[in-house]
Design an enzyme around this catalytic site. Structure first.
Site, PDB file in Angstrom:
ATOM      1  N   LYS A  43      -0.597  -6.394   5.849  1.00  0.00           N
ATOM      2  CA  LYS A  43      -0.809  -6.350   7.309  1.00  0.00           C
ATOM      3  C   LYS A  43      -1.819  -7.412   7.708  1.00  0.00           C
ATOM      4  O   LYS A  43      -2.870  -7.545   7.078  1.00  0.00           O
ATOM      5  CB  LYS A  43      -1.290  -4.954   7.728  1.00  0.00           C
ATOM      6  CG  LYS A  43      -0.186  -3.893   7.631  1.00  0.00           C
ATOM      7  CD  LYS A  43      -0.653  -2.547   8.140  1.00  0.00           C
ATOM      8  CE  LYS A  43       0.361  -1.459   7.862  1.00  0.00           C
ATOM      9  NZ  LYS A  43       1.318  -1.218   8.928  1.00  0.00           N
TER      10      LYS A  43
ATOM     11  N   HIS B  45      -2.768   3.258   0.077  1.00  0.00           N
ATOM     12  CA  HIS B  45      -3.190   2.519   1.272  1.00  0.00           C
ATOM     13  C   HIS B  45      -4.679   2.715   1.598  1.00  0.00           C
ATOM     14  O   HIS B  45      -5.403   1.757   1.831  1.00  0.00           O
ATOM     15  CB  HIS B  45      -2.366   2.929   2.494  1.00  0.00           C
ATOM     16  CG  HIS B  45      -0.879   2.834   2.291  1.00  0.00           C
ATOM     17  ND1 HIS B  45      -0.284   1.816   1.570  1.00  0.00           N
ATOM     18  CD2 HIS B  45       0.139   3.619   2.719  1.00  0.00           C
ATOM     19  CE1 HIS B  45       1.026   1.999   1.582  1.00  0.00           C
ATOM     20  NE2 HIS B  45       1.304   3.087   2.256  1.00  0.00           N
TER      21      HIS B  45
ATOM     22  N   LYS C 132      -0.021  13.247   9.117  1.00  0.00           N
ATOM     23  CA  LYS C 132       1.211  13.134   9.906  1.00  0.00           C
ATOM     24  C   LYS C 132       1.065  14.061  11.112  1.00  0.00           C
ATOM     25  O   LYS C 132       0.272  14.995  11.090  1.00  0.00           O
ATOM     26  CB  LYS C 132       2.406  13.569   9.070  1.00  0.00           C
ATOM     27  CG  LYS C 132       2.621  12.685   7.841  1.00  0.00           C
ATOM     28  CD  LYS C 132       4.037  12.185   7.770  1.00  0.00           C
ATOM     29  CE  LYS C 132       4.258  11.281   6.574  1.00  0.00           C
ATOM     30  NZ  LYS C 132       4.469   9.873   6.942  1.00  0.00           N
TER      31      LYS C 132
HETATM   32  C1  BG6 Z   1       4.344   4.618   3.669  1.00  0.00           C
HETATM   33  C2  BG6 Z   1       4.402   6.103   3.546  1.00  0.00           C
HETATM   34  O1  BG6 Z   1       3.827   4.033   2.504  1.00  0.00           O
HETATM   35  O2  BG6 Z   1       3.523   4.254   4.772  1.00  0.00           O
HETATM   36  C3  BG6 Z   1       4.912   6.744   4.820  1.00  0.00           C
HETATM   37  O3  BG6 Z   1       5.246   6.474   2.463  1.00  0.00           O
HETATM   38  C4  BG6 Z   1       4.106   6.259   5.998  1.00  0.00           C
HETATM   39  O4  BG6 Z   1       4.864   8.153   4.740  1.00  0.00           O
HETATM   40  C5  BG6 Z   1       4.000   4.739   6.012  1.00  0.00           C
HETATM   41  O5  BG6 Z   1       4.740   6.716   7.173  1.00  0.00           O
HETATM   42  C6  BG6 Z   1       3.042   4.277   7.088  1.00  0.00           C
HETATM   43  O6  BG6 Z   1       3.128   2.881   7.197  1.00  0.00           O
HETATM   44  P1  BG6 Z   1       2.859   2.142   8.583  1.00  0.00           P
HETATM   45  O7  BG6 Z   1       2.949   0.690   8.233  1.00  0.00           O
HETATM   46  O8  BG6 Z   1       3.906   2.610   9.526  1.00  0.00           O
HETATM   47  O9  BG6 Z   1       1.484   2.579   9.001  1.00  0.00           O
END
Ligand code: BG6
Length: 486
Positions: free
Chosen positions: A179, A237, A337
């Site tokens: 990103k 992440h 979520k």
């Molecule tokens: C993914 C997860 O790695 O990242 C998902 O498996 C999540 O559950 C997603 O929704 C979120 O990514 P972003 O780029 O939409 O924030």
């Protein structure tokens, strides 16, 4: 970095969601921007018996939808000329003969195998590629997450893939590292002398890293219930974001210089075990509520979720780093979520002035603060105090706002575009090294074990809120608030 002209990109899991929603649109964008090497060929591979025209028909339908206004029929038609589809059973050695035939002799062409399949297929896929003579010195493999379920399974995958590819040929994707704002954080920290003296325990009071989503588990209930927020988001992440915030300045932007520093941070994370798990971590699960003004079901009512599931859809953690730079500074991590807003941001809260000559600021909860927002907007805000206009000196919080979309009006590469470019060029800086990945598992695993051994259900929270009340208490006990609570 290599200058690539001839390249074969083989997408395993070619009919899957990631290829359709992210990889093909990303490759199309790269072509449109003139970044895809002229001689690049794309081979999508999956088990379904389809021919290339039938595959492209589905791909076109999907990509038209995902690309929206960016879809240009003529450009897409040119893009499709590069794409082939092959029906291959990844577990079946004989079926790789057709891939070998399609790719032809190992020549000067680079080869990238992108494994966007279940990790249970990684080992067999690599073995069968090797068996068919398809791996050579210029081959690379890209591994999508989840890379295992825990430390032992991730080691097993790494061992198996490592039999056929050297570590410098393995690209473990964490799309958060692709990103633009995350890379901007590197630029901000290491391209400006201004912040470095402040970026330490003497000046930083606490750090908050939030990745909140409005969506629920969607159609991924089956996968998600086995993973949960800790495996799906924190292990990868959020810990990677923490590394970028906390690492020491690397000697260069070279892959191992950066990855060595990130590894030191992962290894400096104080283990959270025993009773500390209940005081330093919160896990939650959403109940029915509302999102965007519409009623939404609870996690246990989602398709594919067992009615007694204890899988967490929310995690908050108070992490600490045992280093000279960060000793005593809490790093609060949070992801969930079905939260109130979609927001991904890093908040650095600075300490108050040692002595205020103006009396206490009107609002003592505010501090000097840097807010690096990655989603929905790409901004950096610096919260300062200024004098409120008037006949007495009274302080008031004000913001300096840097909006990247406003400042740089060019189209920014999506995470997958950027990462695919890096794979093609052979640049590993934004990919996770094996030791980093295993250090991250080593830290999260005792927490997940304690949750499981404790047998307690995750704390409920209403869909469309900021998570369980216990997440506010986690900071409240230290006298702080989450950024949005101010
Ligand atoms: C993914 C997860 O790695 O990242 C998902 O498996 C999540 O559950 C997603 O929704 C979120 O990514 P972003 O780029 O939409 O924030």
């Amino acid at each position: 970095m290599r200058d690539i002209k001839e390249l074969d990109l083989v997408l395993f899991g070619g009919t899957g969601d990631l290829v359709m929603r992210k990889l093909l649109p990303a490759l199309y964008h790269l072509q449109k921007d003139g970044l895809l090497p002229g001689g690049a060929r794309i081979v999508a591979v999956a088990r379904e018996t389809l021919d290339t025209p039938a595959y492209l028909e589905t791909a076109t339908r999907n990509c038209e939808q995902y690309l929206g206004q960016d879809f240009d029929a003529a450009e897409w038609a040119r893009f499709c000329e590069r794409v082939d589809y092959l029906a291959i059973d990844a577990l079946e050695p004989a079926s790789y003969a057709s891939l070998a035939q399609r790719l032809g002799e190992a020549s000067a062409r680079e080869r990238v195998y992108y494994l966007s399949t279940s990790p249970s297929l990684f080992s067999a896929t690599c073995r069968n590629l090797a068996g068919a003579g398809l791996i050579h010195a210029r081959s690379r493999v890209v591994l999508e997450k989840p890379l295992g379920h825990d430390l032992a399974s991730s080691r097993q995958i790494n061992d198996e893939v490592g039999r056929y590819f050297g570590e410098d040929q393995i690209y473990r994707i964490d799309h958060y590292l692709g990103k633009e704002p995350v890379q901007n954080l590197l630029a901000l920290r290491f391209g400006n002398a201004l912040f470095e003296p402040l970026w330490r325990r003497e000046w930083v009071r606490d750090v908050q890293i939030t990745v909140a989503e409005q969506l629920g588990v969607e159609s991924r209930g089956d996968f998600y219930d086995k993973a949960g927020a800790m495996r799906d988001m924190v292990q990868n992440h959020l810990l990677q974001l923490l590394c970028i915030v906390a690492m020491e300045p690397p000697a260069s932007i070279a892959a191992d210089a950066v990855r060595d520093e990130k590894l030191k941070i992962l290894r400096a994370l104080r283990p959270i075990t025993g009773p500390a798990v209940s005081t330093r971590t919160v896990r939650g699960q959403y109940r029915a509520g509302a999102s965007g003004g519409q009623p939404v079901p609870g996690y246990l009512q989602e398709a594919g979720i067992p009615p007694d599931s204890h899988t967490e859809t929310f995690v908050a953690i108070k992490a600490e780093l045992d280093t000279w730079r960060w000793a005593g500074v809490p790093f609060y991590l949070r992801t969930g979520k079905r939260m109130q807003e979609k927001v991904a941001e890093i908040v650095i809260n600075f300490r108050a002035v040692p002595h205020s000559i103006f009396g206490a600021p009107a609002d003592t909860a505010h501090t000097n603060r840097m807010v690096i927002q990655m989603q929905p907007d790409e901004t950096v805000q610096l919260h300062l105090f200024a004098k409120q206009p008037g006949d007495v000196i009274q302080l008031r919080p004000v913001h300096l706002n840097l909006d990247f979309a406003e400042t740089f009006r060019t189209r920014r590469l999506e995470a997958y575009e950027r990462l695919l470019m890096d794979v093609m060029r052979g640049n590993l800086t934004l990919f996770v090294r094996r030791d980093e990945q295993e250090a991250a598992w080593s830290w999260v695993e005792p927490i997940m074990d304690a949750w499981q051994d404790g047998g307690e259900a995750p704390k409920p929270y209403t869909a469309g809120t900021w998570g369980p009340a216990a997440a506010s208490a986690l900071l409240g006990r230290d006298g702080f608030n989450w950024h949005e609570e101010l």
